[in-house]
Design a protein around this motif. Structure first.
Motif, mmCIF file in Angstrom:
data_model
loop_
_atom_site.group_PDB
_atom_site.id
_atom_site.type_symbol
_atom_site.label_atom_id
_atom_site.label_comp_id
_atom_site.label_asym_id
_atom_site.label_seq_id
_atom_site.Cartn_x
_atom_site.Cartn_y
_atom_site.Cartn_z
ATOM 1 N N GLU A 1 0.853 -1.186 0.000
ATOM 2 C CA GLU A 1 0.000 0.000 0.000
ATOM 3 C C GLU A 1 0.894 1.243 0.000
ATOM 4 O O GLU A 1 1.865 1.302 0.747
ATOM 5 C CB GLU A 1 -0.883 0.045 1.253
ATOM 6 N N SER B 1 -4.137 6.741 8.060
ATOM 7 C CA SER B 1 -4.629 6.309 9.370
ATOM 8 C C SER B 1 -4.275 4.858 9.679
ATOM 9 O O SER B 1 -4.348 4.434 10.828
ATOM 10 C CB SER B 1 -6.151 6.450 9.409
ATOM 11 N N GLU C 1 4.396 5.355 4.121
ATOM 12 C CA GLU C 1 3.806 6.672 4.407
ATOM 13 C C GLU C 1 4.928 7.697 4.493
ATOM 14 O O GLU C 1 6.004 7.399 4.978
ATOM 15 C CB GLU C 1 3.018 6.612 5.726
ATOM 16 N N ASP D 1 9.209 7.499 0.708
ATOM 17 C CA ASP D 1 8.522 8.023 -0.471
ATOM 18 C C ASP D 1 7.905 6.887 -1.282
ATOM 19 O O ASP D 1 8.617 6.068 -1.850
ATOM 20 C CB ASP D 1 9.512 8.813 -1.335
ATOM 21 N N GLY D 2 6.585 6.893 -1.332
ATOM 22 C CA GLY D 2 5.862 5.861 -2.047
ATOM 23 C C GLY D 2 6.143 5.809 -3.536
ATOM 24 O O GLY D 2 5.885 4.785 -4.180
ATOM 25 N N VAL E 1 2.454 13.148 -3.225
ATOM 26 C CA VAL E 1 3.460 14.197 -3.347
ATOM 27 C C VAL E 1 4.844 13.595 -3.180
ATOM 28 O O VAL E 1 5.112 12.959 -2.156
ATOM 29 C CB VAL E 1 3.244 15.273 -2.256
#
Ligand code: SAH
Length: 215
Positions: free
Chosen positions: A85, A90, A108, A134-135, A208
């Protein structure tokens, strides 16, 4: 409110999601079990089972339950599958996947959200692998993934995510301009290339890039 009241609200939420067209039993069962109210700030708890996104701080949101269900269904995962993911937020989406028996990896970029998600997932007993980073770069160490779900919207599909997707796996990702609607894509990796399916219009916070590095 006590647990019985929360459970009743959860069931009503799931009834609505089923009516909207998500029918995969494992997805609906997970939504019935994961306590979404534990993943939102205290002041929004009473709204936790409405079918809408809610603020989680730092300008970010927990996704609308129907969208969580739709995206999870579109991953077509079997229990035990390895899933990545992007955008832990959350931790709710990660909990849904863990509840379904998946081996969950989630990235995240905001330290406070990463730490908060870690706390709530631990408290509820969900074992997921969380990473601050960083995704855009995915999480190469554990690739390939049977499925990849991106819960923030880039302007274009990040190439690293396609590279880290297993053959026959699905990448579910909203793509489009910032501060506007995006298209939710289900992308399948086949021996012949990528197959795209349009799942409709969505409104996600932007993915971002983290300045100065790939995390
Ligand atoms: N899946 C989450 C919702 C996430 S909102 C949930 O269930 O609650 C989108 C998240 O993506 C935000 O937390 C945001 O900080 C994160 N994000 C945005 N850009 C990112 C990037 N480049 N890498 C990793 N995470 C990013």
């Amino acid at each position: 409110m006590d647990e019985i009241v929360w459970a009743k609200e959860r069931e009503e939420m799931v009834t609505l999601i089923r009516q909207r067209g998500v029918r995969t039993p494992a997805v609906l069962a997970a939504l019935t079990r994961v306590p979404r109210h534990q993943f939102v700030p205290p002041e929004y708890q009473t709204y936790a089972y409405g079918d809408h996104p809610l603020p989680i701080g730092y300008g970010q949101t927990i996704s609308q339950p129907y969208i969580v269900a739709l995206m999870t269904e579109a991953l077509h995962l079997q229990p035990g599958a390895r899933v990545l993911e992007i955008g832990t937020g959350s931790g709710y989406q990660a909990a849904i996947l863990a509840e379904m028996g998946m081996d969950v990896y989630s990235v995240e970029k905001i330290p406070e959200l990463h730490a908060q998600a870690q706390r709530v997932l631990e408290r509820l007993g969900y074992r997921v692998h969380l990473r601050l980073g960083d995704g855009y770069a995915g999480w190469e160490d554990y690739a390939p993934y049977d499925g990849i779900i991106v819960t923030a919207a880039p302007v274009e599909v990040p190439p690293a995510l396609v590279a880290q997707l297993a053959l026959n796996g699905y990448l579910v990702i909203p793509v489009g301009p910032r501060s506007s609607y995006q298209t939710l894509w289900q992308i399948r990796k086949t021996t012949e290339g990528l197959e795209y399916r349009d799942l409709g219009g969505v409104a996600f916070v932007p993915l971002v890039p983290v300045l100065g590095g790939s995390g």
